[in-house]
Every structure is written in structure tokens, then in C-alpha cells.
Design a protein around this motif. Structure first.
Motif, PDB file in Angstrom:
ATOM      1  N   THR A   1     -29.476   8.455  32.261  1.00 59.02           N
ATOM      2  CA  THR A   1     -28.825   7.454  31.420  1.00 59.02           C
ATOM      3  C   THR A   1     -28.342   8.134  30.146  1.00 59.02           C
ATOM      4  OG1 THR A   1     -30.293   5.717  32.244  1.00 59.02           O
ATOM      5  CG2 THR A   1     -29.119   5.260  30.202  1.00 59.02           C
ATOM      6  N   VAL A   2     -27.122   7.838  29.752  1.00 59.59           N
ATOM      7  CA  VAL A   2     -26.613   8.360  28.483  1.00 59.59           C
ATOM      8  C   VAL A   2     -26.375   7.199  27.535  1.00 59.59           C
ATOM      9  CG1 VAL A   2     -25.516  10.364  29.559  1.00 59.59           C
ATOM     10  CG2 VAL A   2     -24.174   8.287  29.174  1.00 59.59           C
ATOM     11  N   TYR A   3     -26.538   7.457  26.255  1.00 58.10           N
ATOM     12  CA  TYR A   3     -26.210   6.456  25.242  1.00 58.10           C
ATOM     13  C   TYR A   3     -25.409   7.136  24.137  1.00 58.10           C
ATOM     14  CZ  TYR A   3     -26.287   3.066  21.538  1.00 58.10           C
ATOM     15  OH  TYR A   3     -25.884   2.199  20.545  1.00 58.10           O
ATOM     16  N   ARG A   4     -24.133   6.779  24.067  1.00 55.38           N
ATOM     17  CA  ARG A   4     -23.280   7.291  22.995  1.00 55.38           C
ATOM     18  C   ARG A   4     -23.377   6.352  21.814  1.00 55.38           C
ATOM     19  NH1 ARG A   4     -17.944   6.302  21.564  1.00 55.38           N
ATOM     20  NH2 ARG A   4     -17.783   4.859  23.317  1.00 55.38           N
ATOM     21  N   ASP A   5     -23.669   6.862  20.655  1.00 54.10           N
ATOM     22  CA  ASP A   5     -23.904   6.059  19.458  1.00 54.10           C
ATOM     23  C   ASP A   5     -22.798   5.030  19.261  1.00 54.10           C
ATOM     24  OD1 ASP A   5     -25.139   5.234  17.094  1.00 54.10           O
ATOM     25  OD2 ASP A   5     -23.855   6.527  15.897  1.00 54.10           O
ATOM     26  N   GLY A   6     -23.189   3.762  19.186  1.00 58.01           N
ATOM     27  CA  GLY A   6     -22.226   2.682  18.948  1.00 58.01           C
ATOM     28  C   GLY A   6     -21.463   2.247  20.173  1.00 58.01           C
ATOM     29  N   SER A   7     -21.774   2.828  21.347  1.00 56.24           N
ATOM     30  CA  SER A   7     -20.948   2.541  22.521  1.00 56.24           C
ATOM     31  C   SER A   7     -21.033   1.097  22.966  1.00 56.24           C
ATOM     32  CB  SER A   7     -21.334   3.456  23.680  1.00 56.24           C
ATOM     33  OG  SER A   7     -22.692   3.296  24.024  1.00 56.24           O
TER      34      SER A   7
ATOM     35  N   LEU B   1     -17.889  15.322  28.663  1.00 55.67           N
ATOM     36  CA  LEU B   1     -19.273  15.728  28.434  1.00 55.67           C
ATOM     37  C   LEU B   1     -20.227  14.853  29.251  1.00 55.67           C
ATOM     38  CD1 LEU B   1     -21.434  17.405  27.019  1.00 55.67           C
ATOM     39  CD2 LEU B   1     -21.401  15.733  25.161  1.00 55.67           C
ATOM     40  N   VAL B   2     -19.965  13.549  29.286  1.00 51.51           N
ATOM     41  CA  VAL B   2     -20.806  12.651  30.088  1.00 51.51           C
ATOM     42  C   VAL B   2     -20.749  13.075  31.554  1.00 51.51           C
ATOM     43  CG1 VAL B   2     -21.170  10.271  30.859  1.00 51.51           C
ATOM     44  CG2 VAL B   2     -20.521  10.740  28.479  1.00 51.51           C
ATOM     45  N   ASN B   3     -19.554  13.381  32.038  1.00 50.51           N
ATOM     46  CA  ASN B   3     -19.379  13.855  33.407  1.00 50.51           C
ATOM     47  C   ASN B   3     -20.217  15.110  33.658  1.00 50.51           C
ATOM     48  OD1 ASN B   3     -17.802  14.215  36.047  1.00 50.51           O
ATOM     49  ND2 ASN B   3     -17.323  16.111  34.975  1.00 50.51           N
TER      50      ASN B   3
ATOM     51  N   TYR C   1     -24.003  14.289  33.806  1.00 56.86           N
ATOM     52  CA  TYR C   1     -24.397  13.625  35.045  1.00 56.86           C
ATOM     53  C   TYR C   1     -24.422  14.615  36.219  1.00 56.86           C
ATOM     54  CZ  TYR C   1     -24.475   8.677  33.597  1.00 56.86           C
ATOM     55  OH  TYR C   1     -24.814   7.463  33.048  1.00 56.86           O
ATOM     56  N   VAL C   2     -23.392  15.453  36.318  1.00 56.64           N
ATOM     57  CA  VAL C   2     -23.340  16.428  37.411  1.00 56.64           C
ATOM     58  C   VAL C   2     -24.499  17.414  37.299  1.00 56.64           C
ATOM     59  CG1 VAL C   2     -22.005  18.317  38.422  1.00 56.64           C
ATOM     60  CG2 VAL C   2     -20.850  16.198  37.767  1.00 56.64           C
ATOM     61  N   GLU C   3     -24.775  17.877  36.069  1.00 53.55           N
ATOM     62  CA  GLU C   3     -25.888  18.806  35.864  1.00 53.55           C
ATOM     63  C   GLU C   3     -27.217  18.141  36.214  1.00 53.55           C
ATOM     64  OE1 GLU C   3     -28.027  21.992  35.407  1.00 53.55           O
ATOM     65  OE2 GLU C   3     -25.838  22.076  35.188  1.00 53.55           O
ATOM     66  N   ALA C   4     -27.366  16.853  35.882  1.00 52.01           N
ATOM     67  CA  ALA C   4     -28.599  16.130  36.213  1.00 52.01           C
ATOM     68  C   ALA C   4     -28.811  16.098  37.723  1.00 52.01           C
ATOM     69  CB  ALA C   4     -28.539  14.712  35.644  1.00 52.01           C
ATOM     70  N   TRP C   5     -27.743  15.856  38.458  1.00 47.13           N
ATOM     71  CA  TRP C   5     -27.829  15.849  39.926  1.00 47.13           C
ATOM     72  C   TRP C   5     -28.221  17.223  40.452  1.00 47.13           C
ATOM     73  CZ3 TRP C   5     -23.733  17.828  43.377  1.00 47.13           C
ATOM     74  CH2 TRP C   5     -24.010  17.606  44.744  1.00 47.13           C
ATOM     75  N   LYS C   6     -27.556  18.249  39.962  1.00 46.61           N
ATOM     76  CA  LYS C   6     -27.832  19.613  40.425  1.00 46.61           C
ATOM     77  C   LYS C   6     -29.246  20.061  40.041  1.00 46.61           C
ATOM     78  CE  LYS C   6     -23.053  21.334  40.388  1.00 46.61           C
ATOM     79  NZ  LYS C   6     -22.100  22.263  39.714  1.00 46.61           N
TER      80      LYS C   6
ATOM     81  N   ILE D   1     -17.352   5.422  36.899  1.00 44.55           N
ATOM     82  CA  ILE D   1     -18.769   5.402  36.508  1.00 44.55           C
ATOM     83  C   ILE D   1     -18.952   6.125  35.181  1.00 44.55           C
ATOM     84  CG2 ILE D   1     -21.076   6.288  37.095  1.00 44.55           C
ATOM     85  CD1 ILE D   1     -20.282   5.864  40.068  1.00 44.55           C
ATOM     86  N   VAL D   2     -18.367   7.305  35.068  1.00 40.74           N
ATOM     87  CA  VAL D   2     -18.485   8.116  33.852  1.00 40.74           C
ATOM     88  C   VAL D   2     -17.864   7.386  32.664  1.00 40.74           C
ATOM     89  CG1 VAL D   2     -17.691  10.233  32.729  1.00 40.74           C
ATOM     90  CG2 VAL D   2     -18.620  10.322  35.050  1.00 40.74           C
ATOM     91  N   HIS D   3     -16.677   6.812  32.861  1.00 43.60           N
ATOM     92  CA  HIS D   3     -15.998   6.104  31.769  1.00 43.60           C
ATOM     93  C   HIS D   3     -16.830   4.927  31.279  1.00 43.60           C
ATOM     94  CE1 HIS D   3     -12.929   4.055  29.419  1.00 43.60           C
ATOM     95  NE2 HIS D   3     -13.189   2.961  30.116  1.00 43.60           N
ATOM     96  N   ASN D   4     -17.331   4.118  32.221  1.00 38.74           N
ATOM     97  CA  ASN D   4     -18.110   2.947  31.827  1.00 38.74           C
ATOM     98  C   ASN D   4     -19.400   3.340  31.123  1.00 38.74           C
ATOM     99  OD1 ASN D   4     -16.072   1.618  33.122  1.00 38.74           O
ATOM    100  ND2 ASN D   4     -17.363   0.548  34.593  1.00 38.74           N
TER     101      ASN D   4
END
Length: 855
Positions: free
Chosen positions: A632-638, A615-617, A620-625, A256-259
């Protein structure tokens, strides 16, 4: 009724927005009242605000202590305080179009729902809602996993992914003639096919018509963090499941994190938090069990419920902005929040009227009753749920500007503390207003204090305002849920503020204006590759200008880049842009605000291209906690990095790698020349579009989901082609006779299940179209990136008007296949002149100034 030309409306709107061309064009293009032929009935936003105010006042007269049109107009005028969003803004009082006022819907199934009948019924319901311009969400967790036995000739189930493609294609079908469908597909992490769901969009050209989010429970998150096993099953809530398997939670979480790092999807929905905090789920057994969210994720909904959105402009409550006397007027704010909640309840009555009109239209439509039954039943269900729960979506915009105006830097503890206080104030004021309306107008139909007694959100309100809770026990509440924070998008262009809960994108940027170098007193700063001359000028974010004026700086002065950098550094916008904000702090801010929002929050964490997956991981974990309901994350150009390369084979591997390094091969295409030979059959999409009131059609042959060839021209014309509107895909079949002559046929399955063939696509269209199509197909087959093919087509210099129409159609057809986030290299924004355009859902969006161009 008087109509206006586009130029008349634009000029009047330009005055209204004090010369802001972008805001004026957005209003005329998207929000001015129009009929289905595009005739414009309003000259400026003032006309629109009177239209809305008069309609709201008409509803108000049904109830005690009604607000007048004049009172309502003052709240709406200049987009200063209260701003209905999207569908309510365009639809209220517009009797020229039969459309809903709801921004978003969720649909669902009764019973098991994993039969073909249930799946196709949901497909039809989705399309029927989208044609009324509603965004739609639905969950796929009810569909049995791949390989499950079924009682038909297929013997085993195909699983979730093929149906994801079906629903995605339906969305793209509705996105014709300027309409764009919006779809959210979700699935539970507990479903055995969830990994396939998570991977579904990683292949180019797949599921391009939907956002996807995975519903994650606390058990899975705990197992992933602690590297423990996790049980998946189907049915996911059954005590006696037919399918059970144990997986390594950490491995699936890492996927999930990788995608998400690679492609910005899937989004994550922390489902246990959503359900636990949800007030409507106190009534789950009465039909209010939340199953999915709208396309942007800010409204979790039960089946056949909908929501209308409204934003309160937070900046307008800051007195003496950007000075040492700046303060937030909480008294006026609380008063206006209560009025916003009242207006939202009025809009529910207006929506019920709109649904009655839709139902009447369906009854009078010429189709037989059997054809109309699904659509009619759908709107009856929505009508019942809308009137029974009276759900509203009061939100905000301009959070970033509000904080800056108070001299607070977005992302700091001090700023987050203040934001939380503002949103707590909204929650208490909106719920107080809903209770007061229950006293005057009656509570929502199924209200029950006892059912809500253990709800964390309700108890938070009780602790903050015990008098509110006691009043609610006595009178009930008018609305089952009240609050959200949605992305305000084009709305923020008209409020001339930052968008939603987000920080400022950029406080200062450059634009270019084309000039004649031979004119007197003209300064040429830039000459492009065609020889056109431009003057460069600085554009300041609207509220940055207000800051400059408060500090005694002249916005009209020409500043050097060094001077601009110093200005920004001195301002409260310094290190507070979307790319500067501390990402972890933003997640924590979202979690703290979420405690005072009964629905959810749409927010994107923008990351630079070079961040790693860890960092994405962590985010996401911090968002849950932190108690976020989604992230939702958006990495520039991803998004441009989504393509999957076909692996080179054996002794070709080294040669292919070298070719790739030199840019001679495109990694998304096969590297074996034998594979590049056209198969005898290709899957194909049908794309319809309109140019100058002429109807056109394109057949796009697909190789591994990527455009490989294109045929296009006029449809339903003496020299064109006739094709049922229901046909959206099929096959292009290549035939070669004994003499070597080639013919391309299009084959599709009609409604009765029979195969129908249209022979000789190359003969059906003008020969000139065919010759150009061969050129375009040639570059497609050799793997030129789709965005570059679009650019090539756009640059063709053609004299014939009909051929130019053809060219525009090809552009439109191919843009649909450009991955979201792909940069339009070498192409300038027509509004600001910067090369900062990206493709998004077939449109070009400028990341500098926010303007968009579709088609």
C-alpha cells in the motif's frame, strides 16, 4: 465490583506512564475494562495486566507445566515485553460485555454464492461480526459480472460495484454510538468487473466504509510488465467459463497505479505469492483455502476463520541502548517468543469460551429462531474453525526504535540484515514452541506432515533448523499458522515506541500549551486569531530522549531549532523517519522479512505529495519481485484529491475554468446553475448518533453522492421521529403545494418490501433545528467543501444546550462524508497544538502526535 471515575483512572494512569498524557488517555478511553454503560472497573494498566494474567493462568492450569499469574504479569507489565492487541486486551476477563477476542475475521460462501440470497447472507454475517467489534474481510470474485443473464425479473446482473456499496453502507451503519466497523473488499484481477472495482472509490462519497484491494496473479504482472494481453473470465477458476475477454494488462495496471497514486487505493495483494507461501492452504480442500484478508491486510484467511493479535516489544531486548556497548539479547528474546506463542494458544481457549457465551446469548435472545438462525450458524462455523486450526497472530512492535537503539539506521542494508535475523529468530522460536505445545497439548486437528512437504515457508524453516522439522514430523504442531506483523497504532503509544515495523514518524516536534499572559514567569510564544496566548515547547520521541541521555544531553534544557537540528543529525534517527527512508529499500526490507512471516505484513509506504506515478509503479513492481504479499502506498494529501469534476459544457467551458481558477466554484459540484436546482427526489442516508444519552437521527440528502441537505433532531421522542433501526437509507422527496409551500418527506422500503413515507421532516423537529438546518443546507448546495462546512458548524456560537447537541450531531453526520486524508485547515490539535489534523473515517487524527478525536 468497585468502579472509578474517568478522572481517577486518568490520574492513576498518568503516574503509570510517567506523565505521558496521550498514553494515559488512550488507555482509559480504549482499553480499561468497562461495561456497556461506560462504567470503568480498572484504575490503571496494572489492573488490566493482572486481569489478563489471572485469566491466562486459569487456562494454563489445564495443561502440563502451567505458568503462574505472577510469571505472566511480569511479561505484560509496563507493556515491556508482550502486549496483547485490541480485542484481547479489552476482552480477556471482561464479563460485562459479550464480545469476541478476535481482531479480525474473513467470511465467504459455499457453492456459487452469487445469488441474491448468498449476497445478502454475507451482508448479514458481516454486520453480526462487526457488532462484536471484529474487522471483516470478504472477496467478491464469486459475483457474476455486469450484464450476465440472471433468472429473475432483472434479466441481467448489475455486477460487483452495487454490492460494494451495499457492504460499505452496512459497515457505516454499524459504526454508530462510538463503534466503527472495518471492512476489506477484494476481487481477483481475473474477474471481468475488476476494472470497475478498481475505479469504484474514485468518485466522492462512494464505498466510504471499506478498504479495497485487488488480488493480482503472477501471469497478470508478467503481462503488464511485458505489455502483453491477459484473459479475464467468469467464473475465474472455471475450465468452462461463461464469460471470457482479453484485455491489455499494461493499461489496467496503469489504472491501478494511477488510482493508488491519486487516492491511496486500491491496495494490491500478490495472490500467487500469498497462496504459494500459505501454510494453511496445504489444507485447502479441508476448508482452509485463503480467499481474502482482514481490513489491514496482515492476515490472509479462509472463510469463517479468525485471528487474535499480540505484539512483542523489540526495543526491550536491546541492552545498553544507544551506546557503543548496545547489543540485542537473543537468548531472552527466544525465550519470550516461545512464551508469546504459548500465551496466544491460551487466548484461543479463552476465545472459544467467549464464542460459547455469544452462542448462549443468541439462544436466549427474544427474537424468533428464524431471525437468529444466520447469526447462530455463523458463530458455530467460527467456533469450529477456531478450535480446529488454532491460528495465532504473534507479531512485533518498535522495529524502528530497536534499530536506532543498536545504532543502525532504518533503511540501510546493515539494518535490514539485522531485522531479517530478528524475524528469522521469531519464526524458529514460535514454531518450536508450537511443536512443543503439540507434544504437551496435542496438535491442531488436521495436521499432516506430508501435506506441508512442498510448502516454501515450511522448507525454509527446515533448512534453518532441521531438528525443528524432525520434531514437528514426530509431534505435529499446535497451530496451523503463527505469525504476522500488524499495525500497532495506539498500542505503540502505550509501549512508547515506534509502531509495528515502521520507522519513527518524527523524533522531535512542537506542542503548545495555553497560558495566561498576565501570570508571572510566563513566556508567550504564540497568539492565535482569537487572542489566546500559548507557550511553545519541544516534545521528543520517548526513545530519542533515551538517546539524548546516553549521549549526555539534557532533555529538560530549552534548545534552539538549530541545536535541535544538530541533535537529530547526530542521532541514529537522522534520515530514518517515515518521510526520509529510501522507499525502494523499505520495500526490499519488507520482502526479506516476509520470508519469515507465515501470514503477511501490514506496512504503508509514505510518499511526499510531489512524487510521480512512475515511482508508485516502480515500488509496486519491486514489491512483487521482492516476495511481498501486498503493498500500500500513501502519497501525502492524495486522499483529498479523489473528487471528480463534472465536465463543463460547450460555451460554458472557458467561463467555468476561469471561475475554478479564481476559487469561485468547487470542482466537485456541477458548474451549470440549472443543475443546482434541487431535484424532486434525492437519495438519502440515515445517520444515528447519541448525545448525552439522547438518541438523535439525521437525514442527509445526497446529490451525486455528496451531502446536499440535512434534517436532524431527536428520535423516538414526543416531538421527534420514530424510525425502524434497520433503516439506513431512502429518499427525501420535495413536495410543493399550489400556494408554493414546501414539504420534505422521507420514504424508505420496509422489511416486507413496501414503501413507507414519513411526511413533513421539517415539521417533525424543533423549529430552531429546522432554521439552522436550512442555513447548513444552503452552503452544502452551493458546493462548500464538506470539511469547511463541518468547521462552519463547529464555530457556531449557540446558547441553548439542546441546540449545541444538535450542532454536535450535524458535525458527526457530515464528518462521515469528508474524504480520508483531507487536512483540517485552521484547526489545531487539542493535544499538541499543531495544525496537523486530517480526517480519517470520520475522526480527526493528528499526524504530529498521533492523537485522535471522533464524533
Amino acid at each position: 465490583m468497585k468502579t472509578y471515575s474517568y478522572e481517577e483512572a486518568f490520574e492513576e494512569s498518568l503516574k503509570y506512564f510517567s506523565g505521558d498524557e496521550l498514553a494515559a488517555r488512550v488507555w482509559v478511553n480504549k482499553y480499561a475494562m468497562k461495561d456497556s454503560y461506560g462504567s470503568i472497573y480498572e484504575k490503571s494498566p496494572a489492573d488490566m495486566h493482572w486481569r489478563i494474567a489471572n485469566e491466562l493462568a486459569r487456562v494454563e492450569k489445564k495443561y502440563p507445566n502451567p505458568l503462574t499469574s505472577e510469571e505472566l504479569f511480569k511479561l505484560l507489565d509496563k507493556f515491556k515485553y508482550i502486549v496483547p492487541q485490541g480485542s484481547p486486551m479489552t476482552g480477556i476477563g471482561n464479563n460485562y460485555q459479550v464480545a469476541s477476542l478476535s481482531n479480525c475475521f474473513v467470511i465467504g460462501v459455499e457453492g456459487p454464492g452469487d445469488s441474491y440470497g448468498g449476497i445478502i447472507k454475507m451482508d448479514e454475517e458481516q454486520v453480526q461480526l462487526m457488532k462484536r467489534r471484529g474487522g471483516v474481510g470478504h472477496d467478491l470474485s464469486h459475483i457474476r459480472p455486469k450484464g450476465s443473464p440472471v433468472k429473475n425479473s432483472a434479466l441481467t446482473s448489475t455486477g460487483i460495484v452495487p454490492f460494494m456499496e451495499r457492504y460499505s453502507n452496512s459497515t457505516r451503519e454499524v459504526a454508530q454510538d462510538g463503534r466503527r466497523g472495518a471492512l476489506m473488499l477484494s476481487v481477483s484481477i481475473k474477474h471481468p468487473d475488476s476494472e470497475a472495482f478498481i475505479d469504484a472509490k474514485m468518485t466522492e462519497g462512494k464505498i466510504t466504509g471499506a478498504n479495497v484491494s485487488v488480488k493480482i496473479d503472477d501471469e497478470f504482472m508478467t503481462a503488464a510488465i511485458n505489455d502483453k494481453g491477459y484473459i479475464q473470465q467468469y467464473p475465474i477458476y472455471s475450465e468452462t467459463p461463461t464469460t471470457v475477454k482479453e484485455i491489455k494488462a499494461k493499461s489496467l495496471w496503469e489504472k491501478i497505479v494511477h488510482n493508488a497514486w491519486k487516492s491511496a487505493e486500491p491496495g494490491v495483494l500478490f495472490w500467487d505469492t500469498i497462496i504459494k507461501e500459505s501454510v494453511p492452504d496445504c489444507y485447502a480442500d479441508l476448508g482452509y483455502r485463503t480467499v481474502s484478508t482482514n481490513p489491514c491486510g496482515e492476515i490472509p484467511l479462509c472463510p469463517y476463520d479468525s485471528c487474535r493479535l499480540l505484539a512483542i516489544n523489540l526495543y526491550s531486548y536491546v541492552e545498553n541502548p544507544f551506546t557503543d556497548k548496545a547489543k540485542f539479547n537473543f537468548d531472552l528474546f527466544k525465550k519470550h517468543v516461545a512464551l508469546a506463542q504459548r500465551i496466544m494458544d491460551d487466548i484461543i481457549d479463552l476465545e472459544l469460551e467467549k464464542i460459547e457465551t455469544i452462542l448462549s446469548k443468541i439462544k436466549s435472545d427474544p427474537e424468533n429462531e428464524e431471525v437468529k438462525r444466520t447469526e447462530y450458524n455463523l458463530w458455530q462455523k467460527i467456533y469450529k474453525k477456531t478450535g480446529q486450526g488454532r491460528r495465532t497472530g504473534v507479531g512485533i512492535t518498535a522495529e524502528g526504535d530497536m534499530l536506532a537503539a543498536l545504532n543502525l539506521r532504518y533503511g540501510t542494508e546493515e539494518a535490514t540484515d539485522f531485522s531479517e535475523e530478528v524475524h528469522k529468530t521469531i519464526a524458529l522460536a514460535a514454531y518450536n514452541a508450537s511443536v512443543d505445545m503439540a507434544k504437551e497439548r496435542g496438535a491442531f486437528e488436521v495436521y499432516d506432515t506430508d501435506r506441508e512437504a512442498n510448502n516454501p515457508f515450511i522448507n525454509r524453516l527446515k533448512d534453518a533448523d532441521s531438528a525443528l522439522y524432525e520434531k514437528m514430523k514426530k509431534y505435529g504442531r499446535r497451530n496451523i499458522a503463527c505469525l504476522t506483523i500488524a499495525p500497532t497504532g495506539t498500542t505503540s503509544l502505550m509501549t512508547q515506541t515506534t509502531s509495528g515495523i515502521e520507522p519513527v514518524f518524527l523524533p522531535v516536534y512542537k506542542r503548545r500549551r495555553k497560558v495566561n499572559p498576565n501570570d508571572t514567569n510566563v513566556r508567550v510564544d504564540f497568539v492565535d486569531e482569537t487572542g489566546d496566548a500559548f507557550e511553545e515547547y519541544i516534545v521528543f520521541h520517548h526513545k530519542f530522549v533515551t538517546w539524548m541521555e546516553a549521549k549526555g544531553y539534557n532533555p529538560a534544557k530549552r534548545y534552539t531549532q538549530e541545536e535541535i537540528d544538530k541533535l537529530v543529525e547526530e542521532s541514529p534517527y537522522n534520515k530514518a523517519t517515515s518521510n526520509d527512508v529510501d522507499w525502494l529499500m523499505k520495500v526490499k526490507m519488507q520482502g526479506r522479512i516476509q520470508k519469515w512471516v507465515d501470514h503477511s505484513i501490514s506496512v504503508t509506504i509514505n510518499l511526499p505529495n510531489d512524487v510521480n506515478e512512475e515511482l508508485v509503479n516502480k515500488l509496486y513492481v519491486e514489491a512483487w519481485k521482492a516476495g511481498c504479499k501486498g503493498c500500500t502506498v500513501y502519497r501525502d494529501g492524495s486522499r483529498s484529491g479523489v473528487l471528480i469534476a463534472t465536465e463543463p459544457k460547450k460555451d460554458k467551458e472557458k467561463e467555468s475554468k476561469e471561475a475554478l481558477a479564481e476559487g469561485l466554484l468547487i470542482p466537485s459540484m456541477p458548474t451549470n446553475p440549472e443543475v443546482l436546482k434541487r431535484p424532486s427526489e434525492l437519495e438519502a442516508d440515515v445517520v444515528r448518533f447519541q448525545n448525552n444519552k439522547e438518541k438523535w437521527v439525521a437525514f442527509v440528502g445526497l446529490y451525486d453522492g455528496r451531502p446536499y441537505e440535512i434534517f436532524t433532531g431527536l428520535q423516538d421522542d414526543e416531538e421527534g421521529i420514530s424510525l425502524p433501526k434497520s433503516v439506513v437509507s431512502g429518499k427525501i422527496i420535495k413536495n410543493v403545494d399550489e400556494a408554493g409551500n414546501k414539504r420534505y418527506d422521507f420514504q424508505f422500503q420496509n422489511k416486507r418490501g413496501y414503501k413507507t413515507t414519513i411526511e413533513g421532516l421539517s415539521e417533525k423537529f424543533n423549529k430552531e433545528y429546522w432554521n439552522y438546518a436550512k442555513l447548513i443546507s444552503g452552503v452544502l448546495r452551493w458546493g462548500m467543501p464538506i470539511d469547511q462546512v463541518v468547521k462552519l458548524v463547529s464555530s457556531l456560537q449557540l446558547d441553548s444546550e439542546s441546540i449545541n447537541n444538535w450542532k454536535n450531531g450535524v458535525e458527526r453526520a457530515l464528518k462521515r462524508y469528508v474524504q480520508n486524508g483531507t487536512k483540517a485547515t485552521g484547526t489545531k490539535c487539542p493535544n499538541c497544538g499543531n495544525e496537523t489534523l486530517i480526517y480519517q473515517e470520520g475522526c480527526l487524527i493528528c499526524t504530529t502526535c498521533g492523537s485522535s478525536r471522533c464524533g
